[in-house]
Design an enzyme around this catalytic site. Sequence first.
Site, PDB file in Angstrom:
ATOM      1  CB  CYS A   1      10.034   1.148  -1.965  1.00 43.16           C
ATOM      2  SG  CYS A   1      11.371   0.825  -3.139  1.00 43.16           S
TER       3      CYS A   1
ATOM      4  CB  CYS B   1      15.576   0.433  -3.037  1.00 46.07           C
ATOM      5  SG  CYS B   1      14.711   1.429  -4.259  1.00 46.07           S
ATOM      6  CB  SER B   2      14.409   3.079   0.806  1.00 43.76           C
ATOM      7  OG  SER B   2      15.422   3.793   0.124  1.00 43.76           O
ATOM      8  CB  CYS B   3      10.988   4.412  -4.061  1.00 43.82           C
ATOM      9  SG  CYS B   3      12.281   3.845  -5.171  1.00 43.82           S
TER      10      CYS B   3
END
Lengths: 225, 213
Positions: free
Chosen positions: B114, B117-119
């Site tokens: 991702c 962000c940090s999906c």
Amino acid sequence: MNGGQDLGGMHGFGPVAPEADEPRFHAAWEKRVFGLAMAMGYSGAWNLDASRSAREALPPGEYLTSSYYAIWLKALERQVQGHGLATPEELSSGIVSTPAAPVKRVLRGTEVAPLFARGFPSDRPVPDPARFSAGDRVRARNINPSGHTRLPRYVRGHVGTVETVHGGFVFPDTNAHLAGEAPQWLYTVRFSGHDLWGERAEPGHAVSVNAFESYLESIDPASVR
Amino acid sequence: MAHDHDHDHHHHETQGGSELSPMELRVRALESVLVEKGYVDPAALDALIETYETRIGPHNGARVVARAWVDPAFRTRLLGDATPAMRELGVGGRGGEHMVVVANTPDEHNLVVCTLCSCYPWPVLGLPPVWYKSPPYRSRAVIEPRAVLAEFGVTLPPTQRIRVWDSTAELRYMVLPMCPAGTEGLDEAALATLVTRDSMIGTGLPRAPGPSA
């Protein structure tokens, strides 16, 4: 926004550093920030897209030098203040000095397991038919919104191939700013590594993104090889 | 904000042990205010932390992978529509509402990132490790995946293409790795022990079965 969060293709951050036997949290405060962000996310004062937007709105230098949960904390403080739920003085002192503002919902302890096991789906019906089909060649539009978007910079202006049509989903670019869910068709679009990165690309490399319909434009198939 | 806590810093240096860091104090202040104003139920906070610290982790995804290795019909359902297929095993929920499973083959290896962000598929793999959320991985996975894999000790044949999936919307990806050789006769539970978290992100491969297998 073209902020510190949009990292794809940047250089200079050094090697990836996996940590052996990594704990889920690295400090007690990280757990609390995680829980607070989840609980406040359920309050109805904002939504997940708004939280992402608040995190990426940190100045790039600050974003890139903050740990992940520090980014969450700073964004949550801004959201709480921005929505009038607490004052800066309250957040620095920890002492409540103003009345509570109404929120739509409060997540109760007994609700966590059932609600989080079910999840919060973001697929929505879209009245119009999908504009693109699998196999279509499309260009990622060269958009540069100052607000939230999920079209990364490294694909903008590049031509890729629609691989999957996923259905309608909440559009983050409006939802993040509490301007409505405005659902759109969502696609998987595949780009060749060579098209994205030129001669530098590793052989046999492709990258897919999930792109909302308004991120994409048709191209004349005759105009590309 | 940091200056607000200078007086605490003094205590921190002179006492030690039980003293709180500036970050702990800052978070504690936020929590106090949110709880006292009634926005946050402390029981919900405890339940959230407990759930994601102890209950949800890559063992969930490992069960899914092992089932796909032994049950071709399940594998077909998983690759066709992953969300209901995972629900058959009780795997799903927040952060995995819309799952997509991508299968490695001898011709193509899949890698999930991702960049924005940090999906990450929480109900399948738990909360993401720090490296997954950090700039080196997020910046490089899309431009030099082979170099990134080498840092994880993974070298793929040059003929195996690499497909990188950037999680830019609410779809969450899990890689279905290839079943290692020498696993004939292992049952589903034994196979699940070979499935590492990184093999389901694409930064690793499953463990080889031990000599006892």
